[in-house]
Design an enzyme around this catalytic site. Sequence first.
Site, PDB file in Angstrom:
ATOM      1  N   LYS A 204       0.971  -0.952  -0.090  1.00  0.00           N
ATOM      2  CA  LYS A 204      -0.445  -0.338  -0.227  1.00  0.00           C
ATOM      3  C   LYS A 204       1.089   1.144   0.063  1.00  0.00           C
ATOM      4  CE  LYS A 204      -3.367   2.167   3.093  1.00  0.00           C
ATOM      5  NZ  LYS A 204      -4.253   2.030   3.736  1.00  0.00           N
ATOM      6  N   GLU A 210      10.720  -4.352   4.486  1.00  0.00           N
ATOM      7  CA  GLU A 210      11.072  -5.864   3.934  1.00  0.00           C
ATOM      8  C   GLU A 210      10.430  -5.925   2.234  1.00  0.00           C
ATOM      9  OE1 GLU A 210       9.063  -4.568   6.347  1.00  0.00           O
ATOM     10  OE2 GLU A 210       9.835  -6.200   7.617  1.00  0.00           O
ATOM     11  N   GLY A 265      -4.680  -2.220   5.038  1.00  0.00           N
ATOM     12  CA  GLY A 265      -3.542  -2.743   4.483  1.00  0.00           C
ATOM     13  C   GLY A 265      -4.418  -4.664   5.085  1.00  0.00           C
ATOM     14  N   ARG A 266      -4.976  -4.941   6.409  1.00  0.00           N
ATOM     15  CA  ARG A 266      -4.856  -6.257   6.166  1.00  0.00           C
ATOM     16  C   ARG A 266      -6.495  -6.269   6.177  1.00  0.00           C
ATOM     17  NH1 ARG A 266      -3.877  -2.465  10.728  1.00  0.00           N
ATOM     18  NH2 ARG A 266      -5.544  -2.075  11.807  1.00  0.00           N
ATOM     19  N   GLU A 351      -3.494  -7.077  15.217  1.00  0.00           N
ATOM     20  CA  GLU A 351      -3.332  -5.962  14.444  1.00  0.00           C
ATOM     21  C   GLU A 351      -4.509  -4.478  14.679  1.00  0.00           C
ATOM     22  OE1 GLU A 351      -0.088  -4.837  11.518  1.00  0.00           O
ATOM     23  OE2 GLU A 351      -1.937  -4.524  10.414  1.00  0.00           O
ATOM     24  N   HIS A 382      -2.136 -33.467  17.496  1.00  0.00           N
ATOM     25  CA  HIS A 382      -1.120 -34.035  18.268  1.00  0.00           C
ATOM     26  C   HIS A 382       0.013 -32.571  18.600  1.00  0.00           C
ATOM     27  CE1 HIS A 382      -2.758 -38.201  16.880  1.00  0.00           C
ATOM     28  NE2 HIS A 382      -3.379 -37.561  15.477  1.00  0.00           N
ATOM     29  N   LYS A 491       9.662  -0.238  13.475  1.00  0.00           N
ATOM     30  CA  LYS A 491      10.135  -0.148  12.523  1.00  0.00           C
ATOM     31  C   LYS A 491      11.088   0.950  12.135  1.00  0.00           C
ATOM     32  CE  LYS A 491       5.881  -0.811   9.865  1.00  0.00           C
ATOM     33  NZ  LYS A 491       4.649  -0.318   8.886  1.00  0.00           N
TER      34      LYS A 491
END
Length: 521
Positions: A204, A210, A265-266, A351, A382, A491
């Site tokens: 965005k 990253e 964003g999410r 978030e 398990h 960040k």
Amino acid sequence: MSKLTLSPAWRALAAHREKIAAAGLTELFAADPSRAERFSIEAGELVLDYSKHRVDAEAMRLLAALAAQAQLPKWIARMFAGDPINNTEARAVLHVALRSRDKTFPEGRDVMPAVRGARERMRRFVGEVHGGVLKGADGRAITDVVNIGIGGSDLGPRMLVRAMRKFAKPGPRLHFVSNIDPDDLEAALAGLTPETTFFIVASKTLTTAETLANAARARAWLEAALGKSTGLSRHFAAVTANPAGAEALGVPPERVLPMWDWVGGRYSVWSAMGLPVALTAGMDAFEELLEGARAMDEHFRTAPLERNLPVVLALLEIWYVNFFGARSRAVIPYSEDLRDLPAYLQQLEMESNGKRVDRDGYEVDYETAPVVWGAAGTPSQHAFHQLLHQGTHLIPVDFVVIGHDGESSGARAALAANALAQSSALAFGNPAPDAPHKALPGNRASSTLLLERLTPRSLGALIALYEHKVFVEGTIWNLNSFDQWGVEHGKNLARALLKGEKSTELDSSTRLLLARMRERD
Ligand code: F6P
């Protein structure tokens, strides 16, 4: 004390909690033979069975009163009206526009021409790819597409590409890279041919470290094989609200698909951020995904609070978090194709509502979002089910189960049996009077979300359901669910550390660790 914890609805719930705490699920079921029907809601292709929760009709009535006290219907209307309810960023929250079919929406600020235009461009691009028209620098057709993005620009498309695997059209293979660790990109590129590999840079902001680092490495990888040429730009598209940033990366303008500040964003998988999904299953399937979400939007807007699926899921969470002290919730999809759902929900829920200051700037005196965690199907049994059944923590569970999937029912029976066995064992336990270590206490809460089939439409409804659940919780907790300031500081610190800025101000632990790492370089 806050207005919320002093409020009549909160106090009534606290009092009722004492009554419910004394009753077990076994007794609640015994007292009401129609409990399963009464405590389940159907909306489109989803069924929520919440009968295995520690609630009675009175608890649900009081919880709905809490939602009403928070003026939830007004907040829902505000979101759909495009009000700037993301108050710390003064932004509207309009992911619902991305799946709207209205000609103009919302009133007074029409974003639909932009939404339709972007979707049209997505359709053209997907057509080019599936038609074999998209070619690399040397004219060969693209065989692999790598999505470079992180957080909301990765988790949603990644989860849905896997979930829609069975609807895949012939076309390039999809890969995802998010981590700044170079091994992520390296592993994704192993075995790929630069001449036939294409990158979507999904961000965005296009300021995310990253994504920028991985985009630069991807370019270097192409350059190493193809040489420095303008043809390299043929290997890139971008999805961003920062077209200038995309241009600076050398992405041709016609390959830059838009995003907007009114989509978090999410919450963005419905936008061109969903391009990998459309590339996998085709644009028609992508539209079906939107249809499913739209049906859930309609349900959310119109169903009464007590029969409203996102509202009920949110209220149940509030019940356990605020009145029973639950600190986490497990999400267990009994579907390998939904295996990335827990990771997706972690960002969406934590978030959005992992916050301790309310909309008015005051520190809250109640718990907010719990830790969301989980894993798919029988392997999770398990790994961590022992703790769910006999551990000391209260951990409500969301079981997500698929009704049919087109395969013979025999092949699927074991999966369904395992899911139902877990929720039943959690609820009703297993007494073992002579062997306490074998006893399962029961009375452990779970929801079962049944998707008739795993289709683009049911997936759209499922994701929209959780989006709205988060919003309901945020409304009741008086939080802004649409900012994420907590992520920013980490960040910035990383950036400063990388540049070697202010090393004298570093804490001694960070200084020592840095020195040790440098020694070993
Ligand atoms: O994790 C913080 C965050 O800002 C998320 O909200 C967002 O989804 C992610 O980073 C990626 O941001 P962008 O799409 O701008 O690269």
